[in-house]
Design a protein around this motif. Structure first.
Motif, PDB file in Angstrom:
ATOM      1  N   LEU A 105       0.832  -1.202   0.000  1.00  0.00           N
ATOM      2  CA  LEU A 105       0.000   0.000   0.000  1.00  0.00           C
ATOM      3  C   LEU A 105       0.863   1.246   0.000  1.00  0.00           C
ATOM      4  N   ALA A 106       1.903   1.236   0.830  1.00  0.00           N
ATOM      5  CA  ALA A 106       2.765   2.412   0.939  1.00  0.00           C
ATOM      6  C   ALA A 106       3.436   2.697  -0.401  1.00  0.00           C
ATOM      7  N   LEU A 107       3.917   1.619  -1.070  1.00  0.00           N
ATOM      8  CA  LEU A 107       4.563   1.812  -2.374  1.00  0.00           C
ATOM      9  C   LEU A 107       3.563   2.364  -3.389  1.00  0.00           C
ATOM     10  N   ALA A 108       2.351   1.822  -3.349  1.00  0.00           N
ATOM     11  CA  ALA A 108       1.342   2.264  -4.315  1.00  0.00           C
ATOM     12  C   ALA A 108       0.940   3.715  -4.072  1.00  0.00           C
ATOM     13  N   LEU A 109       0.949   4.110  -2.820  1.00  0.00           N
ATOM     14  CA  LEU A 109       0.467   5.452  -2.498  1.00  0.00           C
ATOM     15  C   LEU A 109       1.612   6.436  -2.282  1.00  0.00           C
ATOM     16  N   ASN A 110       2.830   6.057  -2.692  1.00  0.00           N
ATOM     17  CA  ASN A 110       3.968   6.951  -2.527  1.00  0.00           C
ATOM     18  C   ASN A 110       4.299   7.620  -3.856  1.00  0.00           C
TER      19      ASN A 110
ATOM     20  N   LEU B 129      -4.847  11.153  -4.153  1.00  0.00           N
ATOM     21  CA  LEU B 129      -3.903  10.503  -3.253  1.00  0.00           C
ATOM     22  C   LEU B 129      -4.369  10.572  -1.799  1.00  0.00           C
ATOM     23  N   ALA B 130      -4.766  11.778  -1.381  1.00  0.00           N
ATOM     24  CA  ALA B 130      -5.180  11.956   0.013  1.00  0.00           C
ATOM     25  C   ALA B 130      -6.357  11.043   0.338  1.00  0.00           C
ATOM     26  N   PHE B 131      -7.277  10.917  -0.631  1.00  0.00           N
ATOM     27  CA  PHE B 131      -8.449  10.076  -0.402  1.00  0.00           C
ATOM     28  C   PHE B 131      -8.039   8.626  -0.175  1.00  0.00           C
ATOM     29  N   PHE B 132      -7.147   8.120  -1.045  1.00  0.00           N
ATOM     30  CA  PHE B 132      -6.767   6.713  -0.927  1.00  0.00           C
ATOM     31  C   PHE B 132      -5.987   6.453   0.355  1.00  0.00           C
ATOM     32  N   ARG B 133      -5.120   7.416   0.700  1.00  0.00           N
ATOM     33  CA  ARG B 133      -4.367   7.230   1.948  1.00  0.00           C
ATOM     34  C   ARG B 133      -5.313   7.195   3.136  1.00  0.00           C
ATOM     35  N   THR B 134      -6.277   8.106   3.134  1.00  0.00           N
ATOM     36  CA  THR B 134      -7.240   8.133   4.237  1.00  0.00           C
ATOM     37  C   THR B 134      -8.040   6.837   4.266  1.00  0.00           C
ATOM     38  N   ALA B 135      -8.458   6.399   3.080  1.00  0.00           N
ATOM     39  CA  ALA B 135      -9.257   5.180   3.009  1.00  0.00           C
ATOM     40  C   ALA B 135      -8.493   4.001   3.589  1.00  0.00           C
ATOM     41  N   ALA B 136      -7.183   3.939   3.286  1.00  0.00           N
ATOM     42  CA  ALA B 136      -6.393   2.819   3.788  1.00  0.00           C
ATOM     43  C   ALA B 136      -6.202   2.915   5.300  1.00  0.00           C
ATOM     44  N   PHE B 137      -6.236   4.133   5.818  1.00  0.00           N
ATOM     45  CA  PHE B 137      -6.006   4.305   7.252  1.00  0.00           C
ATOM     46  C   PHE B 137      -7.294   4.100   8.050  1.00  0.00           C
ATOM     47  N   PHE B 138      -8.419   4.219   7.382  1.00  0.00           N
ATOM     48  CA  PHE B 138      -9.707   4.175   8.072  1.00  0.00           C
ATOM     49  C   PHE B 138      -9.943   2.944   8.946  1.00  0.00           C
ATOM     50  N   PRO B 139      -9.642   1.741   8.446  1.00  0.00           N
ATOM     51  CA  PRO B 139      -9.911   0.574   9.291  1.00  0.00           C
ATOM     52  C   PRO B 139      -9.257   0.684  10.659  1.00  0.00           C
ATOM     53  N   TYR B 140      -8.066   1.324  10.681  1.00  0.00           N
ATOM     54  CA  TYR B 140      -7.327   1.372  11.937  1.00  0.00           C
ATOM     55  C   TYR B 140      -8.059   2.184  12.990  1.00  0.00           C
ATOM     56  N   ILE B 141      -8.783   3.209  12.581  1.00  0.00           N
ATOM     57  CA  ILE B 141      -9.453   4.048  13.562  1.00  0.00           C
ATOM     58  C   ILE B 141     -10.923   3.668  13.731  1.00  0.00           C
ATOM     59  N   THR B 142     -11.334   2.576  13.069  1.00  0.00           N
ATOM     60  CA  THR B 142     -12.715   2.130  13.230  1.00  0.00           C
ATOM     61  C   THR B 142     -12.829   1.277  14.493  1.00  0.00           C
ATOM     62  N   SER B 143     -13.960   1.399  15.164  1.00  0.00           N
ATOM     63  CA  SER B 143     -14.183   0.632  16.387  1.00  0.00           C
ATOM     64  C   SER B 143     -14.084  -0.862  16.099  1.00  0.00           C
ATOM     65  N   ILE B 144     -13.357  -1.553  16.969  1.00  0.00           N
ATOM     66  CA  ILE B 144     -13.106  -2.981  16.753  1.00  0.00           C
ATOM     67  C   ILE B 144     -14.403  -3.781  16.763  1.00  0.00           C
ATOM     68  N   VAL B 145     -15.365  -3.331  17.539  1.00  0.00           N
ATOM     69  CA  VAL B 145     -16.634  -4.060  17.624  1.00  0.00           C
ATOM     70  C   VAL B 145     -17.377  -3.955  16.286  1.00  0.00           C
ATOM     71  N   ALA B 146     -17.375  -2.746  15.716  1.00  0.00           N
ATOM     72  CA  ALA B 146     -18.023  -2.564  14.422  1.00  0.00           C
ATOM     73  C   ALA B 146     -17.326  -3.417  13.372  1.00  0.00           C
ATOM     74  N   VAL B 147     -15.991  -3.414  13.411  1.00  0.00           N
ATOM     75  CA  VAL B 147     -15.222  -4.220  12.461  1.00  0.00           C
ATOM     76  C   VAL B 147     -15.632  -5.687  12.568  1.00  0.00           C
ATOM     77  N   ALA B 148     -15.700  -6.179  13.800  1.00  0.00           N
ATOM     78  CA  ALA B 148     -16.004  -7.594  14.007  1.00  0.00           C
ATOM     79  C   ALA B 148     -17.402  -7.933  13.511  1.00  0.00           C
ATOM     80  N   VAL B 149     -18.361  -7.076  13.806  1.00  0.00           N
ATOM     81  CA  VAL B 149     -19.737  -7.360  13.401  1.00  0.00           C
ATOM     82  C   VAL B 149     -19.847  -7.395  11.875  1.00  0.00           C
TER      83      VAL B 149
END
Lengths: 310, 436
Positions: A109-114, A120-140
């Motif tokens: 991902l880093a190579l693709a977005l470098n 670019l900003a959109f894709f970087r944000t999109a890739a970072f989004f899962p990390y800041i999503t609540s783990i419970v929501a992710v699991a469900v």
């Protein structure tokens, strides 16, 4: 990292002249008072419990009354405990799957977005989004995707001709791969940011020189990018390994260790024995084992890194 | 000058942090043995779970406050899932909450043996006809007073039975008949195009994911020991029924129900399941949902299916009780509250919202069936008075560990990961080797 390598001020620091001892004492005291609030919190909430764990591992204690010293009984039980063996195996399984996959995915991902691409900003944000999503929501949501009969993943697999798709989180064989996959998806954004930062420190001249020498893209990646990224890679490896060994929340909300014991991991066993079953002594012994395991592996990784640096 | 102020502030903050940390340790409030002055204002603290979703607490508190104007009840609301662990942490820290609600007999046993609860034997002896009392017997002494007794019955949706032209479950349904009935309803509903309010399939029944749905009823009806003293062969016919239902598609499969965390309540109130074996706590939930206009399902209850047709249905259940904290601030008021909740007045208060009280009397049963929305037919009344209610899970020092093993193997069986006989053998083997 930045603080340790910061450039020194031009004139060598003056040696303190002990003319004014009161001044020195005052400065020391001032320094202490600044770190005290943080340190007090750390000491009370982290240091004391950690040290207490080492002590409790050799006792029997159910949270009431005083712990009773039992010597090595807990460790003996640990060796013969099948639950511990299963949990250890599963933890290693998770780590072995999660670490390389996350590294590959985040580096990719880093190579693709470098590079300069539209949005670019959109894709970087999109890739970072899962990390800041609540783990419970992710699991469900992932559990819905993994649903053996109605989930989109299996529907897709069926349409492309796989007649007997896996049961994912409801199948003991596939539950761990499913959890690993979700873990990779969730963590890759964070490590992508680290790799991106690392990529940006690589001087472009090196690539130019390599190009002039006739190196193709793969050779440039292999001989310029990877070696220059080594400090970042090492950091990511250490953080990922530690994170994988103590994985807890993802497993608890996705499968809670099941089906059967197929995704039971060490940190969950610690929670179960201690908080649920009230065996804080034995639970501490498991925690101690996990600590030693992580420590040894981290030290090995450090040693390997030192050797490579020479 | 400015620096000095900052410095002072920093030092003060640090000092305050340390002080705050140290002072939290001293919670040994010596509970003074007081006599109950009827007029002195008292604030009674009671630990509860999910206050909003458990209306019995509010009903009991209101009734008690009405009878004792000087007492104000302050509930300590705790998340239901965290209740046992939170209570343990509170107890270990010397908490002084007066009344502790014992959510399960298992927790009760843990706190009673740890010496955290006050002896209330005399209170228990003052209330006749309490159901589920045996579970609280600790060598002849009681440390909690049961006020509610839930047990399992079969709920059924009259609308679906009518639509497919089947007769409502009788009071002497056997397991084989139950399985046949569920399969027939599923087929007929699909053929007749009966579709639920949500989802797409009308299932004949819903087997919820808890292992009790299979294990506890098996133990109750066969006399088998869930702690595994004689192996787990007694579970076999019950698992066979559960698997048969699942294989025939007469119930939502376990994998979907567990990974999607399907709520049994939704399955029943949206007409996705014609039958549902469940605890009597579901009655009050249904009454409440009906009153709020959330569901219009016409329902009835029948006894749990049995091995052989009988009038004396055997089912399982579990009581809920109030205990008095050993460190309670208001010991006398706490004991009085526990006695009130278990007694006639408390029983009436909880029965009025559809909760089954531990106190059994004809007057209360009558009041219970007079509630608006309660089914009044004979079968429902028979279901409400089972021949025997066996405790859901025997209590002992190994219960928690055994329960964990049974839960894990239950998952293996119901997901089809391990063949039944193999899983039952593993159960026995693991209990033998790992527990102790």
């Amino acid at each position: 990292m930045a603080t340790t390598t910061a450039a020194r001020p031009a004139p060598a620091p003056r040696r303190p002249t002990y003319v004014n001892r009161r001044q020195v004492r005052r400065n020391t005291l001032l320094g202490w008072t600044f770190i005290l609030p943080n340190f007090a919190g750390f000491a009370l909430l982290t240091l004391v419990p950690v040290v207490a764990t080492f002590g409790l591992a050799f006792t029997r204690w159910n949270a009431f009354g005083t712990p009773e010293f039992t010597g090595l009984t807990n460790l003996q039980r640990l060796v013969g405990d099948e639950n511990f063996r299963v949990a250890l195996g599963n933890t290693v399984y998770y780590t072995v799957g999660h670490v390389p996959l996350t590294m590959a995915a985040s580096l990719g991902l880093a190579l693709a977005l470098n590079r300069k691409i539209r949005g670019l900003a959109f894709f970087r944000t999109a890739a970072f989004f899962p990390y800041i999503t609540s783990i419970v929501a992710v699991a469900v949501v992932w559990n819905m995707l993994y649903n053996p009969t109605r989930g989109p993943i299996n529907q897709l697999l069926t349409t492309i001709g796989i007649s007997d798709p896996p049961g994912w989180t409801s199948d003991p064989t596939w539950a761990m791969p499913a959890v690993i996959l979700t873990g990779v998806w969730k963590d890759m954004g964070y490590y992508m940011i680290l790799f991106l930062a690392g990529l940006q420190t690589i001087p472009p001249e090196l690539y130019e020189a390599a190009k002039t020498d006739g190196a193709n893209a793969w050779q440039r990646f292999r001989n310029v990018t990877l070696p220059c990224l080594r400090p970042t890679t090492f950091f990511v490896l250490i953080m990922l390994t530690i994170g994988s060994f103590k994985v807890f929340d993802l497993i608890v909300v996705m499968t809670n260790g099941g089906p059967g014991r197929s995704t039971l991991v060490l940190s969950q066993l610690i929670y179960r024995e201690g908080i649920v079953n009230g065996q804080f002594g034995y639970s501490s012994a498991v925690a101690l084992a996990l600590f030693v395991l992580v420590l040894v592996i981290t030290l090995l990784q450090y040693a390997r890194n030192q050797r490579l640096e020479k | 000058m400015k620096r000095r102020i900052l410095q002072g502030l920093a030092a003060a903050t640090a000092g305050a942090l340390l002080l705050g940390a140290c002072s939290s340790g001293g919670g040994d409030a010596a509970a003074a043995a007081e006599t109950l002055d009827p007029d002195a204002p008292v604030t009674l603290t009671v630990s509860v779970w999910n206050l909003e979703g458990t209306p019995e607490f509010r009903a009991l508190f209101d009734a008690y406050e009405a009878a004792h104007p000087n007492v104000t009840i302050e509930p300590v609301d705790i998340l239901a899932d965290d209740y046992p662990t939170k209570l343990t942490a509170m107890m270990a820290g010397g908490d002084t909450t007066d009344v502790l609600t014992m959510k399960s007999v298992m927790d009760y046993s843990k706190f009673a043996t740890a010496g955290q609860l006050a002896d209330v034997t005399d209170v228990v002896e003052g209330v006749p006809d309490l159901a589920g009392l045996d579970a609280y017997d600790q060598d002849g002494a009681y440390y909690a007073v049961p006020y509610r007794q839930d047990f399992w019955v079969t709920f059924y949706n009259k609308g679906i039975f009518d639509a497919v032209g089947e007769e409502y479950p009788s009071s002497d349904l056997t397991w084989d008949e139950y399985v046949d009935l569920a399969e027939t309803i599923t087929e007929k509903a699909a053929a007749a195009g009966v579709t639920p309010a949500e989802g797409s399939t009308t299932y004949g029944t819903h087997t919820h994911t808890w292992r009790s749905v299979v294990d506890a009823i098996a133990a109750a009806q066969t006399g088998g020991d869930q702690l595994g003293s004689e192996g787990y062969g007694f579970l076999e016919p019950y698992y066979e029924h559960a698997l048969q239902l699942q294989d025939a598609g007469a119930t939502l499969d376990y994998s979907t129900a567990s990974t999607q965390k399907i709520s049994y309540r939704t399955m029943f109130t949206t007409g996705q399941a014609a039958m549902l074996p469940m605890g009597t706590w579901f009655i009050s939930a249904l009454l409440q949902a009906e009153a709020a206009g959330e569901t219009d399902v016409e329902w009835g209850i029948a006894p749990m299916p049995q091995e052989k047709a009988t009038d004396e249905a055997v089912t399982f259940g579990a009581p809920t009780a109030f205990a008095v904290n050993k460190n309670a601030e208001n010991v006398a008021a706490a004991r009085d509250f526990a006695a009130f909740a278990a007694g006639e007045e408390g029983a009436r208060a909880v029965a009025a919202i559809g909760v089954v009280p531990a106190l059994q009397s004809d007057a209360i049963t009558e009041a219970y069936f007079a509630l608006e929305g309660m089914p009044t037919d004979e079968v429902s009344q028979a279901a409400f008075q089972p021949g025997e209610i066996v405790l859901e899970m025997p209590v002992g020092p190994t219960t928690a560990q055994v329960e964990q093993i049974l839960t894990e193997e239950h998952q293996n069986i119901m997901t089809g990961a391990v063949p039944l006989d193999e899983a039952l053998a593993t159960m026995a083997e693991r209990v033998e080797n790992e527990v102790g």
